[in-house]
Design a protein around this motif. Structure first.
Motif, PDB file in Angstrom:
ATOM      1  N   VAL A 163       1.551   9.226  -5.965  1.00  0.00           N
ATOM      2  CA  VAL A 163       2.277  10.692  -5.735  1.00  0.00           C
ATOM      3  C   VAL A 163       3.150  10.999  -7.026  1.00  0.00           C
ATOM      4  N   ASP A 164       3.857  10.090  -7.324  1.00  0.00           N
ATOM      5  CA  ASP A 164       4.798  10.283  -8.663  1.00  0.00           C
ATOM      6  C   ASP A 164       3.818  10.459  -9.881  1.00  0.00           C
ATOM      7  N   ALA A 189      -2.998  21.178  -5.806  1.00  0.00           N
ATOM      8  CA  ALA A 189      -3.552  20.697  -4.502  1.00  0.00           C
ATOM      9  C   ALA A 189      -3.836  18.984  -4.424  1.00  0.00           C
ATOM     10  N   ILE A 190      -4.264  18.859  -5.812  1.00  0.00           N
ATOM     11  CA  ILE A 190      -4.217  17.024  -5.769  1.00  0.00           C
ATOM     12  C   ILE A 190      -3.117  16.505  -5.290  1.00  0.00           C
ATOM     13  N   ASP A 250       0.894  -1.196  -0.182  1.00  0.00           N
ATOM     14  CA  ASP A 250      -0.020   0.173  -0.003  1.00  0.00           C
ATOM     15  C   ASP A 250       0.878   1.307  -0.042  1.00  0.00           C
ATOM     16  N   ILE A 251       2.116   1.277   0.521  1.00  0.00           N
ATOM     17  CA  ILE A 251       2.978   2.253   0.713  1.00  0.00           C
ATOM     18  C   ILE A 251       3.392   2.440  -0.696  1.00  0.00           C
ATOM     19  N   ALA A 283      -2.202  14.126  -2.276  1.00  0.00           N
ATOM     20  CA  ALA A 283      -1.637  12.644  -2.298  1.00  0.00           C
ATOM     21  C   ALA A 283      -0.416  12.483  -1.626  1.00  0.00           C
ATOM     22  N   ALA A 284       0.452  13.575  -1.535  1.00  0.00           N
ATOM     23  CA  ALA A 284       1.578  13.345  -0.681  1.00  0.00           C
ATOM     24  C   ALA A 284       1.198  13.244   0.823  1.00  0.00           C
TER      25      ALA A 284
END
Ligand SMILES: [Cu+2]
Lengths: 464, 463
Positions: A289-290, A347-348, A281-282, A352-353
């Motif tokens: 994020v990428d 923002a998105i 999951d990580i 996610a980050a």
């Protein structure tokens, strides 16, 4: 990202190459998913797609169901048979299709117009193609590639989750039926007491109070037994659901007892780092994020050229010389400078980050909690096995000696037998809790406790 | 008393001098604290010094030796924790004197000046009350009233003249409830100045005492008041109580003191006796009447006398039937008449070693089953015809012809002359005299009564 974008965005010759390299795979990326899940599972998850394969896996399930099921066997059956999992596999196909789609050049458009004004007939032909599509193809393809990758990780994670759920259901079910057997003993002891009390009353040795008391014990034990049977049915049905079984298949047998506790109380160093490296999951959140970072880059690059069209013109008019050329139309960013789009992307991305950070923090905490749970569950189960049960046995032995010496009555013996069975029940619960904690620990770690650290990144063929 | 020889009598069989009993400085002025290590009946101690008298035999006990010091009889009692064997197979952590509980019997002669050194090796203070004696008030041993308690490690001296001949006891009058429950007590005999006064051939003494020791434990529950489980004579329970061996036609005296919290009707078989002495002294002959049982109330002493005219093994016991049992569960329900056959299988599934008991009565017969550690069977003791099914306050007076005057050795079981033992009827049932019990006439009231079922042994045939 801008540099990356600029570097890649221009050479048009590359487009064809890229567009050609993405094609639908025969297994929709399942092979990679299987490779991701294998280290944690200890077995390669299968996937049946053809009729033949499906038949083979049905046969495999049938074969596994013949013998009392081990924990590995139930996981294997779930992997072959769990419908939810099969549905999740289809998500892979969807993600792959999106990815392949993203790699395809957009189809060019052709328009033909014939207009007449009086004698003038005007034929307007144009061949057009969304240039931006071409220009952005490498980027969107990358995004979809990452989405596909995330989908693979998520699928692998789902597999692990289903395996963990199955193991839990298995431990619950084995423990529940084991408890039923001991509850039956409790009931049997109470029944003997009640029956004996009736004889005592009949012989004039017990009054109605004493008789009612023994009968009440029995009545209580009957309800307890009914309740524990009910729990066992529920636990078994939960397992059946996870195994995707129906009809006769649900007549499988489980072992009489839970597995033995490990000899040593396992200890783990750097469990948090291990989880960071192993958890899918990580890895999926990282990829997310990428991907969003790239989207952000794209939006920044194209903020001014949102609608860029390139048209090839070939106009011919009767009696006039042929006109050829092309036309570029460009939206003038007079009112919309694309700032809102970029801000949204940012923002998105940040969202996610932050989610990634949260996932990582939660994972670390989960590992600590489940590690502590796991160790205390081990200690407790062991305490039951090595202290409580032998002592209960001692107590029973001593009661028998006291009975022998006419120091205590058969009713006390039976009451003690009930107590002993209750203690065994508690020990079974403790053992079950240990195995469930072990399971939770594996899930939190993203792999078995006793396995050397396995990096998800290295098993990630198309990572960043 | 088994394996006693005359030589052993003279030597005093199992007395050991304890050098560690008192400090070295005090040792010079204190008489030896003699320690007894055995629980068996020790031979009577014939007086080697002082006035002559006919010594007593302390059942499962012994007499404390003394030294004469300028005409004063000096004894040394050491109050201390002891381990007492209640019967073979069970030992108790008690408090006693000089190695045993009860402590040694002290024998003196009327008119003797007696000095008793009492050393306290208990963890708490104590005192000694000389039950029944006439003595100076300050020698009466009541902590707080007539003296301070004897602190641990301290030695007190009691000194008085044994003014009245008779049967006495000694016990603490300090934290009595605990110290008596732990076994602190002993017998005291003041012999008459004239040895021929009411002379008997054999003079036995013992104390009645009771303990509540959880089966498998060893220390009495000192807070028990009524539900004792070990009924003992001189802290011994049958089959750990020695027999009272007498020669046929001996004049026998048995002196009993009661330091339990209930009365005990002591019953002798085969002979009538008279109560010849009480707490207050000798009973005048004119006021004695024959009995076969004498109830000894709490704190009382009784001396009974009889001529052992009838040879045989004669039971001597408390007539409260629970007092002739060892530890038993007083809460155990009666199982008589309950057929457990159908339940047995069920129970055995849970408790494989379970056996049916009590369905035909309490008799455990010859059953030998493992018991908790350090626990006596409720009943037992083997006789020539099988189990005696007795425990607690039970012994046997063994009357035999032709024993030597001082021979207390166990002569074995009595061999009854042919034809003098109850026997099984071999004839036909029809030849038996009719039972002849008239049937009660049925009444209307009977209909309303609770219907109870009588299970007769015949109903058990199918088992
Ligand atoms: Cu009694």
């Amino acid at each position: 990202m801008f540099i990356f974008l600029r570097r890649r965005v221009l050479p048009a010759a590359l487009l064809a190459v890229l567009a050609g390299c993405a094609s639908l795979s025969p297994d929709q990326g399942f092979g990679e998913v299987a490779a991701l899940a294998k280290p944690s599972l200890g077995q390669t998850p299968p996937r049946a797609r053809s009729d033949e394969e499906r038949a083979a896996s049905r046969q495999m399930v049938q074969q596994l169901l013949q013998k009392p099921l081990s924990v590995d066997a139930v996981v294997q059956i779930a992997l072959l048979n769990n419908r939810g999992l099969q549905a999740d596999y289809e998500a892979l196909g969807i993600a792959e299709a999106s990815w392949v789609q993203a790699n395809r050049l957009p189809n060019p458009g052709f328009s033909f117009g014939r207009t007449s004004s009086g004698d003038d007939i005007k034929i307007d032909r144009s061949f057009s193609m969304a240039v931006m599509g071409l220009l952005t193809l490498p980027l969107t393809a990358r995004i979809e590639a990452r989405q596909f990758q995330v989908s693979k990780l998520n699928t692998a994670n789902r597999i692990l989750q289903v395996a963990a759920d199955t193991r839990n259901a298995y431990y619950q079910s084995v423990a529940a039926s084991q408890s039923v057997r001991y509850q039956e003993q409790v009931e049997s002891a109470a029944a003997a007491g009640s029956e004996l009390a009736e004889k005592m009353a009949k012989a004039g040795n017990f009054n109605q109070l004493e008789l009612a008391r023994e009968q009440a014990f029995h009545a209580d034990a009957v309800t307890q037994l009914a309740r524990s049977r009910q729990l066992a049915v529920a636990a078994r049905e939960q397992l059946i659901r996870l195994l995707g079984l129906s009809g006769e298949q649900s007549g499988f047998t489980l072992p009489q007892q839970l597995p033995e506790l490990p000899k040593q109380r396992p200890s783990l160093q750097d469990s948090e780092q291990l989880a960071m490296a192993q958890r899918l999951d990580i890895a999926a959140a990282k990829l997310e994020v990428d991907g969003l970072q790239q989207t952000l880059g794209l939006n920044r690059a194209t903020r001014f050229i949102n609608v860029l069209e390139l048209a090839y013109l070939h106009n011919s008019e009767p009696g006039a010389s042929r006109e050829t050329g092309y036309r570029v139309s460009l939206e003038i960013p007079l009112f919309d400078w694309g700032g809102a789009r970029v801000a949204k992307s940012e923002a998105i991305y940040m969202q996610a980050a932050q989610r990634l950070a949260e996932t990582a923090l939660n994972a670390q905490s989960q590992v600590r909690v489940s590690y502590a749970d796991y160790q205390s569950a081990y200690d407790l189960a062991r305490h039951y096995r090595d202290q409580v049960l032998p002592l209960r046995k001692r107590v029973s032995d001593e009661y028998l000696l006291r009975y022998n010496g006419m120091l205590s009555s058969v009713f006390e013996l039976l009451a003690d037998a009930r107590e002993q069975a209750n203690a065994v029940n508690a020990a079974i619960d403790a053992s079950r809790d240990f195995w469930m904690a072990d399971n939770a620990m594996q899930l939190a770690l993203g792999g078995p406790v006793n396995q050397p650290p396995q990096s998800a990144a290295s098993a990630n063929p198309q990572g960043k | 008393m088994s394996h006693l020889s005359r030589r052993a009598f003279l030597q005093g069989s199992a007395l050991a001098v304890s050098a560690g009993a008192v400090s070295r400085i005090a040792a010079a002025s204190l008489p030896e604290a003699v320690i007894q290590t055995q629980a068996g009946t020790q031979p009577p101690l014939n007086p080697a010094s002082g006035r002559p008298y006919q010594p007593v035999v302390t059942l499962n006990g012994w007499t404390l030796p003394w030294r004469m010091n300028n005409g004063i009889k000096e004894f040394h009692l050491v109050a201390e924790p002891v381990v007492r064997e209640i019967a073979p197979g069970m030992k108790a952590n008690l408090w006693g004197y000089n190695g045993q509980s009860p402590g040694p019997t002290i024998e003196v002669v009327e008119g003797d000046r007696v000095r008793i050194f009492v050393t306290n090796k208990l963890p708490e203070h104590t005192s000694v009350h000389w039950h029944g004696q006439r003595l100076p008030n300050g020698m009466d041993g009541v902590t707080g009233l007539t003296q301070p308690g004897i602190k641990p490690g301290k030695t007190f001296v009691y000194e008085f003249v044994a003014r009245r001949a008779g049967t006495f006891m000694y016990h603490p009058h300090a934290d009595e409830m605990v110290q008596m429950a732990m076994g602190m007590m002993g017998f005291w005999i003041t012999h008459p100045k004239d040895p021929s006064f009411m002379r008997v051939d054999r003079d036995f003494v013992f104390l009645l005492n009771a303990y509540d020791i959880e089966p498998g434990a060893a220390t009495p529950r000192v807070n028990q008041m009524t539900d004792f489980n070990l009924w003992t004579w001189n802290s011994r329970a049958f089959p750990g109580i020695d027999p009272l061996v007498v020669r046929q036609h001996d004049r026998v005296r048995i002196r009993v003191g009661n330091l339990t919290m209930t009365n005990h009707p002591i019953h002798l078989h085969g002979h009538e006796f008279v109560v010849s002495g009480t707490d207050g002294g000798w009973t005048p002959p004119a006021s004695r009447w024959p009995e076969v049982s004498v109830d000894i109330a709490v704190g009382q002493m009784r001396a009974i006398e009889f001529d052992a005219s009838e040879p045989g093994d004669w039971a001597l016991h408390c007539h409260k039937s629970h007092h002739t049992m060892n530890a038993m569960g007083h809460e155990v329900p009666t199982m008589i008449g309950v057929d457990q056959k159908s339940v047995l299988k069920k129970i055995n599934q849970l408790i494989p070693d379970y056996m049916v008991m009590g369905d035909k009565g309490g008799s455990m017969g010859e059953m030998e089953m493992p018991l908790p550690d350090n626990t006596l069977p409720m009943m037992g003791g083997q006789g020539p015809y099988g189990s005696l099914e007795m425990g607690g306050m039970f012994s046997v007076v063994k009357v035999r012809a032709g024993l030597a005057r001082n021979d207390y050795r166990d002569p074995g079981w009595y061999r009854a002359p042919a034809g003098s033992v109850a026997y099984e009827w071999q004839g036909a049932a029809a030849d038996l005299p009719a039972a002849g019990s008239p049937r009660p006439a049925a009444s209307d009231a009977a209909d309303k009564e609770t219907v109870v079922n009588v299970v007769k042994p015949a109903a058990h045939r199918h088992q």
